[in-house]
Design an enzyme around this catalytic site. Structure first.
Site, PDB file in Angstrom:
ATOM      1  N   SER A 126      11.491 -11.439  -6.027  1.00 34.63           N
ATOM      2  CA  SER A 126      10.045 -11.367  -5.821  1.00 34.63           C
ATOM      3  C   SER A 126       9.360 -10.953  -7.109  1.00 34.63           C
ATOM      4  CB  SER A 126       9.794 -10.319  -4.725  1.00 34.63           C
ATOM      5  OG  SER A 126       8.461  -9.893  -4.749  1.00 34.63           O
ATOM      6  N   TYR A 151      10.235  -1.483  -1.301  1.00 30.56           N
ATOM      7  CA  TYR A 151      10.603  -2.899  -1.151  1.00 30.56           C
ATOM      8  C   TYR A 151      10.876  -3.522  -2.524  1.00 30.56           C
ATOM      9  CZ  TYR A 151       9.907  -7.930  -0.838  1.00 30.56           C
ATOM     10  OH  TYR A 151      10.061  -9.282  -0.974  1.00 30.56           O
ATOM     11  N   LYS A 155      14.406  -5.177  -4.468  1.00 27.69           N
ATOM     12  CA  LYS A 155      14.568  -6.468  -5.160  1.00 27.69           C
ATOM     13  C   LYS A 155      15.089  -6.235  -6.579  1.00 27.69           C
ATOM     14  CE  LYS A 155      13.404  -9.103  -1.784  1.00 27.69           C
ATOM     15  NZ  LYS A 155      14.442  -9.879  -1.081  1.00 27.69           N
TER      16      LYS A 155
HETATM   17  N1  LIG Z   1       7.003 -14.038   2.201  1.00 28.00           N
HETATM   18  C1  LIG Z   1       6.736 -13.439   1.050  1.00 28.00           C
HETATM   19  O1  LIG Z   1       5.574 -13.141   0.760  1.00 28.00           O
HETATM   20  C2  LIG Z   1       7.834 -13.151   0.056  1.00 28.00           C
HETATM   21  C3  LIG Z   1       7.519 -12.933  -1.294  1.00 28.00           C
HETATM   22  C4  LIG Z   1       8.535 -12.659  -2.198  1.00 28.00           C
HETATM   23  C5  LIG Z   1       9.857 -12.578  -1.757  1.00 28.00           C
HETATM   24  N2  LIG Z   1      10.120 -12.769  -0.442  1.00 28.00           N
HETATM   25  C6  LIG Z   1      11.516 -12.644   0.011  1.00 28.00           C
HETATM   26  O2  LIG Z   1      11.913 -13.869   0.587  1.00 28.00           O
HETATM   27  C7  LIG Z   1      12.853 -13.635   1.645  1.00 28.00           C
HETATM   28  C8  LIG Z   1      12.383 -14.370   2.882  1.00 28.00           C
HETATM   29  O3  LIG Z   1      11.063 -13.949   3.202  1.00 28.00           O
HETATM   30  P1  LIG Z   1      10.315 -14.468   4.506  1.00 28.00           P
HETATM   31  O4  LIG Z   1       8.875 -14.420   4.196  1.00 28.00           O
HETATM   32  O5  LIG Z   1      10.928 -15.722   4.983  1.00 28.00           O
HETATM   33  O6  LIG Z   1      10.669 -13.261   5.489  1.00 28.00           O
HETATM   34  P2  LIG Z   1      10.925 -13.287   7.076  1.00 28.00           P
HETATM   35  O7  LIG Z   1      10.793 -11.872   7.527  1.00 28.00           O
HETATM   36  O8  LIG Z   1      10.109 -14.325   7.724  1.00 28.00           O
HETATM   37  O9  LIG Z   1      12.446 -13.740   7.139  1.00 28.00           O
HETATM   38  C9  LIG Z   1      13.517 -12.868   6.871  1.00 28.00           C
HETATM   39  C10 LIG Z   1      14.549 -13.111   7.938  1.00 28.00           C
HETATM   40  O10 LIG Z   1      15.694 -12.297   7.683  1.00 28.00           O
HETATM   41  C11 LIG Z   1      16.157 -11.794   8.918  1.00 28.00           C
HETATM   42  N3  LIG Z   1      16.903 -10.560   8.632  1.00 28.00           N
HETATM   43  C12 LIG Z   1      16.427  -9.411   8.085  1.00 28.00           C
HETATM   44  N4  LIG Z   1      17.408  -8.515   7.935  1.00 28.00           N
HETATM   45  C13 LIG Z   1      18.541  -9.095   8.424  1.00 28.00           C
HETATM   46  C14 LIG Z   1      19.887  -8.673   8.563  1.00 28.00           C
HETATM   47  N5  LIG Z   1      20.281  -7.444   8.208  1.00 28.00           N
HETATM   48  N6  LIG Z   1      20.786  -9.541   9.092  1.00 28.00           N
HETATM   49  C15 LIG Z   1      20.417 -10.787   9.478  1.00 28.00           C
HETATM   50  N7  LIG Z   1      19.147 -11.241   9.364  1.00 28.00           N
HETATM   51  C16 LIG Z   1      18.225 -10.402   8.859  1.00 28.00           C
HETATM   52  C17 LIG Z   1      14.920 -11.580   9.761  1.00 28.00           C
HETATM   53  O11 LIG Z   1      15.172 -11.587  11.150  1.00 28.00           O
HETATM   54  C18 LIG Z   1      14.049 -12.752   9.336  1.00 28.00           C
HETATM   55  O12 LIG Z   1      14.237 -13.881  10.175  1.00 28.00           O
HETATM   56  C19 LIG Z   1      12.951 -12.121   1.784  1.00 28.00           C
HETATM   57  O13 LIG Z   1      14.075 -11.677   1.071  1.00 28.00           O
HETATM   58  C20 LIG Z   1      11.687 -11.627   1.122  1.00 28.00           C
HETATM   59  O14 LIG Z   1      11.838 -10.321   0.601  1.00 28.00           O
HETATM   60  C21 LIG Z   1       9.158 -13.062   0.472  1.00 28.00           C
END
Ligand SMILES: NC(=O)c1ccc[n+]([C@@H]2O[C@H](COP(=O)([O-])OP(=O)(O)OC[C@H]3O[C@@H](n4cnc5c(N)ncnc54)[C@H](O)[C@@H]3O)[C@@H](O)[C@H]2O)c1
Length: 351
Positions: A126, A151, A155
Site C-alpha cells: 500500500s 495498518y 505493510k
Molecule cells: N482497498 C484499499 O483501499 C487498499 C489499498 C491499499 C492496499 N490494500 C490491500 O489490498 C488487500 C486487499 O484489499 P481489499 O480492499 O480487497 O480488502 P477486503 O477486506 O475487501 O478483502 C480482504 C479479504 O481478506 C480476507 N481475510 C482477512 N484476513 C484473513 C485471514 N486471516 N485468513 C483468510 N482470509 C482473510 C477477508 O475476509 C477479506 O475477504 C489488503 O491486503 C489491503 O491491505 C487495499
C-alpha cells in the site's frame, strides 16, 4: 493452465483480480475466511467469467489448515496474497489484531511457500508505506517514513519479511503498492461491499448519496493543499486487478534474474477529497450531504504515485478516469440497494 492461489479472493480487490486472471487463462483457487467479506461474491465472479472458483474458508493464521490447502493442491504456480485487515482507523484503535492477523497470516503462508517451493509470490502492499512523504509524486525508491498507522506498519513489516524471505529462497516476489482503489467491475456484477460503516472515501460517498449514511464527514479542510482537503491517487479496481495478472506474467518470465521487485499502482494524478466529491456529484447528479470534520488520525496529507515503473516494466496501462471510477461505484451502490434482498446482511449468496 497455470494455477494461482489467491488469498482474500472474496474481498474487493481479490474478486476483481480473480476475474482478470481467469480471463487471461489462469486457473484460480481462493482462500478466504470471510471475516471481512461476503462469500457470495464468488458467484458474481462465476457469472462474469463462466468459471467456478473454489474458496477454502480457512483462516490463514491457522497454520495447519493453511498447510492442508497446499497438500491438496500440489501444483500451485503462484500466490497473490490479498488477505489482510485494511481499515486505517480501526488499526489505530485495535493495533494488536492488525499485527496478529496481517503478519501472522503472511508468515504462515510464506512457510508453506518454502515447504512447497512455490516459485512466485505477489503481495498487496500500500502507499501507506510511504507515510507522509516530503516529495510527491512518490517513486518506488522514495524513502519510506514512519507509518502513520498500525495498518501501514503491517505493510512496511510485511514488505521487509518478504524481501528477506525472497533473498533467502528461490521464490520471486513482487510487492505492489496500491494507492486508492475505487469503483466496480464494468458488468456491475461485483464491487466493493464494505462490512459496517465504510472507512474509505468512495463507499462513504456512495452510501451517503443512497441514504445509508445520513451525512458524510470530510476529515479536515485545513491541510496545506489546493483546497485544504487531503490529496489521494484514486485508481479503478479493474486497473489494479489487471496489474496482478501482469505481475504474475512478469515473475513467470523473470527466470532467476529477480528476487523481489516493487511497483506503485496509481494513476499518477493527485485528486483532492473535495474534487472527488465534485466528480461524483457531476456523474451521479446527486448533491452530496457532507460536512467538514476534524482531521482523522492516521491520514497522510497528500500522496500520489509516479507509476513509470509499472508502465514500463509490467506494460501496465490504466483505462479508467476519475469520472468513470465514480460512475461505476455509483452504479454498484444502486445495484446493492435494488438487490438488498440478495446483498443485505448477514453475508448472503449472490445468485
Ligand atoms: N482497498 C484499499 O483501499 C487498499 C489499498 C491499499 C492496499 N490494500 C490491500 O489490498 C488487500 C486487499 O484489499 P481489499 O480492499 O480487497 O480488502 P477486503 O477486506 O475487501 O478483502 C480482504 C479479504 O481478506 C480476507 N481475510 C482477512 N484476513 C484473513 C485471514 N486471516 N485468513 C483468510 N482470509 C482473510 C477477508 O475476509 C477479506 O475477504 C489488503 O491486503 C489491503 O491491505 C487495499
Amino acid at each position: 493452465m497455470p494455477k494461482i492461489l489467491v488469498t482474500g479472493g472474496c474481498g474487493y480487490i481479490g474478486a476483481h483480480t480473480i476475474v482478470d486472471l481467469v480471463e487471461n487463462g489462469y486457473e484460480v483457487i481462493s482462500v478466504d475466511n470471510n471475516s471481512r467479506s461476503h462469500p457470495g461474491i464468488l458467484a458474481g465472479v462465476e457469472r462474469i467469467t463462466g468459471k467456478k472458483v473454489k474458496n477454502y474458508k480457512v483462516d490463514l493464521c491457522n497454520f495447519d489448515d493453511t498447510f492442508a490447502i497446499f497438500q491438496e493442491n500440489a501444483d500451485i504456480d503462484g500466490i497473490i496474497h490479498f488477505a489482510a485487515y485494511k481499515a486505517v482507523g480501526e488499526s489505530v484503535d485495535k493495533p494488536l489484531i492488525y499485527f496478529e492477523n496481517n503478519l501472522g497470516s503472511l508468515i504462515n503462508l510464506l512457510k508453506c511457500v518454502q515447504e512447497f517451493s512455490i516459485p512466485n509470490f505477489v503481495f498487496s502492499s500500500s502507499c501507506t508505506v510511504y507515510g507522509n512523504p516530503d516529495v510527491i509524486p512518490v517513486t518506488e525508491t522514495t524513502v519510506t517514513k514512519p507509518a502513520e498507522s498500525p495498518y501501514g506498519a503491517t505493510k512496511q513489516m510485511g514488505e521487509e519479511i518478504i524481501r528477506d524471505f525472497a533473498r533467502s529462497s528461490g521464490t520471486k516476489a513482487i510487492l505492489l503498492r496500491y494507492f486508492n482503489p475505487v469503483g466496480a467491475h464494468s458488468s456491475n456484477v461485483i464491487g466493493e461491499m464494505p462490512i459496517g460503516r465504510p472507512q474509505n472515501l468512495v463507499p462513504a460517498i456512495t452510501q451517503t448519496a443512497i441514504g445509508k449514511i445520513p451525512k458524510m464527514v470530510v476529515y479536515g479542510d485545513d491541510y496545506d493543499t489546493r483546497d485544504g482537503s487531503c490529496i489521494r491517487d484514486f485508481i479503478h479496481v479493474s486497473d489494479i486487478a489487471h496489474a496482478h495478472t501482469l505481475a504474475i506474467q512478469y515473475v513467470e518470465k523473470a527466470e532467476g534474474k529477480l528476487n523481489h521487485s516493487v511497483f506503485n499502482l496509481g494513476t499518477g494524478n493527485g485528486v483532492t477529497v473535495l474534487e472527488a466529491i465534485k466528480s461524483f456529484e457531476k456523474v451521479s447528479g446527486v448533491k452530496l450531504n457532507y460536512e467538514i470534520g476534524p482531521r482523522r488520525q492516521g491520514d497522510v496529507i497528500a500522496i500520489y504515485a509516479n507509476n513509470d515503473l509499472a508502465v514500463n516494466e509490467l506494460g501496465w496501462k490504466t483505462k479508467y478516469g476519475l469520472d468513470e471510477m465514480m460512475a461505476t461505484a455509483w452504479e454498484w451502490e444502486k445495484r446493492l440497494k435494488a438487490d438488498a434482498a440478495i446483498f443485505g446482511a448477514p453475508p448472503p449468496e449472490l445468485n
